[in-house]
Design an enzyme around this catalytic site. Structure first.
Site, PDB file in Angstrom:
ATOM      1  N   LEU A  10      89.243  -6.375  28.471  1.00  0.00           N
ATOM      2  CA  LEU A  10      89.886  -6.272  27.148  1.00  0.00           C
ATOM      3  C   LEU A  10      91.369  -5.905  27.259  1.00  0.00           C
ATOM      4  CD1 LEU A  10      89.738  -6.057  24.021  1.00  0.00           C
ATOM      5  CD2 LEU A  10      88.962  -3.697  24.340  1.00  0.00           C
ATOM      6  N   THR A  17      96.946  -3.688  24.633  1.00  0.00           N
ATOM      7  CA  THR A  17      96.693  -2.242  24.624  1.00  0.00           C
ATOM      8  C   THR A  17      97.040  -1.564  25.952  1.00  0.00           C
ATOM      9  OG1 THR A  17      94.435  -2.962  24.945  1.00  0.00           O
ATOM     10  CG2 THR A  17      94.952  -1.966  22.811  1.00  0.00           C
ATOM     11  N   LYS A  45      95.311   0.588  35.969  1.00  0.00           N
ATOM     12  CA  LYS A  45      94.743  -0.413  35.071  1.00  0.00           C
ATOM     13  C   LYS A  45      93.279  -0.622  35.440  1.00  0.00           C
ATOM     14  CE  LYS A  45      98.826  -2.986  33.742  1.00  0.00           C
ATOM     15  NZ  LYS A  45      99.587  -4.228  33.942  1.00  0.00           N
ATOM     16  N   ALA A 115      86.478  -1.157  30.766  1.00  0.00           N
ATOM     17  CA  ALA A 115      86.403   0.212  31.287  1.00  0.00           C
ATOM     18  C   ALA A 115      86.720   1.230  30.204  1.00  0.00           C
ATOM     19  CB  ALA A 115      87.386   0.368  32.440  1.00  0.00           C
ATOM     20  N   LYS A 145      85.062   0.489  37.295  1.00  0.00           N
ATOM     21  CA  LYS A 145      85.712  -0.500  38.158  1.00  0.00           C
ATOM     22  C   LYS A 145      86.547   0.261  39.199  1.00  0.00           C
ATOM     23  CE  LYS A 145      86.309  -3.455  34.083  1.00  0.00           C
ATOM     24  NZ  LYS A 145      87.245  -4.048  33.120  1.00  0.00           N
ATOM     25  N   GLU A 169      90.531 -10.803  34.487  1.00  0.00           N
ATOM     26  CA  GLU A 169      91.037  -9.421  34.615  1.00  0.00           C
ATOM     27  C   GLU A 169      92.543  -9.348  34.843  1.00  0.00           C
ATOM     28  OE1 GLU A 169      90.691  -6.239  34.797  1.00  0.00           O
ATOM     29  OE2 GLU A 169      88.557  -5.904  34.515  1.00  0.00           O
TER      30      GLU A 169
HETATM   31  C1  BG6 Z   1      90.834   0.342  30.797  1.00  0.00           C
HETATM   32  C2  BG6 Z   1      92.334   0.458  30.877  1.00  0.00           C
HETATM   33  O1  BG6 Z   1      90.484  -0.844  30.143  1.00  0.00           O
HETATM   34  O2  BG6 Z   1      90.275   1.455  30.097  1.00  0.00           O
HETATM   35  C3  BG6 Z   1      92.757   1.804  31.425  1.00  0.00           C
HETATM   36  O3  BG6 Z   1      92.826  -0.586  31.723  1.00  0.00           O
HETATM   37  C4  BG6 Z   1      92.108   2.926  30.603  1.00  0.00           C
HETATM   38  O4  BG6 Z   1      94.164   1.910  31.360  1.00  0.00           O
HETATM   39  C5  BG6 Z   1      90.597   2.729  30.640  1.00  0.00           C
HETATM   40  O5  BG6 Z   1      92.452   4.204  31.121  1.00  0.00           O
HETATM   41  C6  BG6 Z   1      89.828   3.808  29.894  1.00  0.00           C
HETATM   42  O6  BG6 Z   1      90.063   3.700  28.524  1.00  0.00           O
HETATM   43  P1  BG6 Z   1      89.584   4.756  27.447  1.00  0.00           P
HETATM   44  O7  BG6 Z   1      89.932   4.052  26.135  1.00  0.00           O
HETATM   45  O8  BG6 Z   1      88.125   4.946  27.619  1.00  0.00           O
HETATM   46  O9  BG6 Z   1      90.351   6.005  27.682  1.00  0.00           O
HETATM   47 MG    MG Z   2      92.727  -4.552  31.760  1.00  0.00          MG
END
Ligand code: BG6
Ligand code: MG
Length: 215
Positions: A10, A17, A45, A115, A145, A169
């Site tokens: 995503l 984002t 990331k 993630a 991941k 990705e």
């Molecule tokens: C991933 C991002 O998709 O989600 C990371 O690439 C981020 O940068 C991770 O830290 C966790 O996201 P969240 O919204 O659960 O804090």
């Molecule tokens: Mg990503």
């Protein structure tokens, strides 16, 4: 390989984002007196919330209690949610809707493997939640991941064997997760960074169905 499903990350693949995650981590690192750069962020990331915090703390030579870590994660997430509060379907990257339409027309399933614990909120705000045949996110897995768990869960939810799945990705950790899941990895970003991908495109809009089918 005949592709039966495409499983998308995503943040940074379907929408911008990734930059807001960076801003929120950067603000926290500044507050802690830790130098955190965009280059550092490349490593983070696709890495989950706790893993990202610990990476930053380690860079600053800090070890904190679990309670303190929880407080900092909560603070970063509140800031991140503030930063993405304005997102609407206009924040979907160009070409995503067109690609989804083509995939559906060819009977190829669409999955999400994120993630992020905020994935359901974000896809809802982007107006694409109903487009996915299955959504797997950080709330459902134990291992982040580069562990393949979230991609394998998505494939299971889609009822497609991993060898018939393509993963898309923007993160190093994500490309590794796709490869370890036994899927074909497509990268979004810089080919020098995402060297484990079989093909790298600058953005989703550059992906063509013909090339996906020829993977
Ligand atoms: C991933 C991002 O998709 O989600 C990371 O690439 C981020 O940068 C991770 O830290 C966790 O996201 P969240 O919204 O659960 O804090
Ligand atoms: Mg990503």
């Amino acid at each position: 390989m005949s592709c039966r499903a495409v499983i998308f990350d995503l943040d940074g693949v379907l929408t911008d984002t990734a930059i807001y995650h960076f801003y929120a981590w950067k603000a926290l690192a500044d507050e802690l007196g830790i130098n955190f750069t965009e280059h550092d962020n490349e490593q983070l990331k696709g890495v989950d919330r706790l893993g990202s915090l610990r990476w930053i703390l380690q860079k600053g030579g800090l070890t904190l209690s679990e309670a303190e870590e929880a407080r900092l994660m909560q603070q970063k997430n509140a800031h991140y949610l503030e930063l993405i509060d304005h997102i609407t379907p206009d924040n979907l990257y160009p070409g995503v809707t067109a690609l989804f339409t083509q995939l559906k027309r060819h009977g190829i399933k669409i999955g999400l493997a994120s993630a992020s614990k905020n994935a359901a909120f974000v896809v809802e705000r982007l107006g694409i939640a109903a487009q996915f045949d299955y959504i797997a996110d950080a709330n459902q897995v134990l291992n982040s991941k580069p562990d393949p768990e979230v991609f394998l869960l998505a494939a299971k939810g889609l009822a497609v064997a991993p060898q018939y799945c393509i993963g898309v990705e923007d993160a190093l950790a994500g490309i590794e997760a796709i490869n370890r899941a036994g899927m074909k990895a497509i990268g979004i970003g810089d080919a020098k960074v995402l060297s484990g991908a079989i093909r790298v495109y600058p953005a989703v809009k550059a992906i063509t169905l013909e090339e996906l089918l020829s993977v």
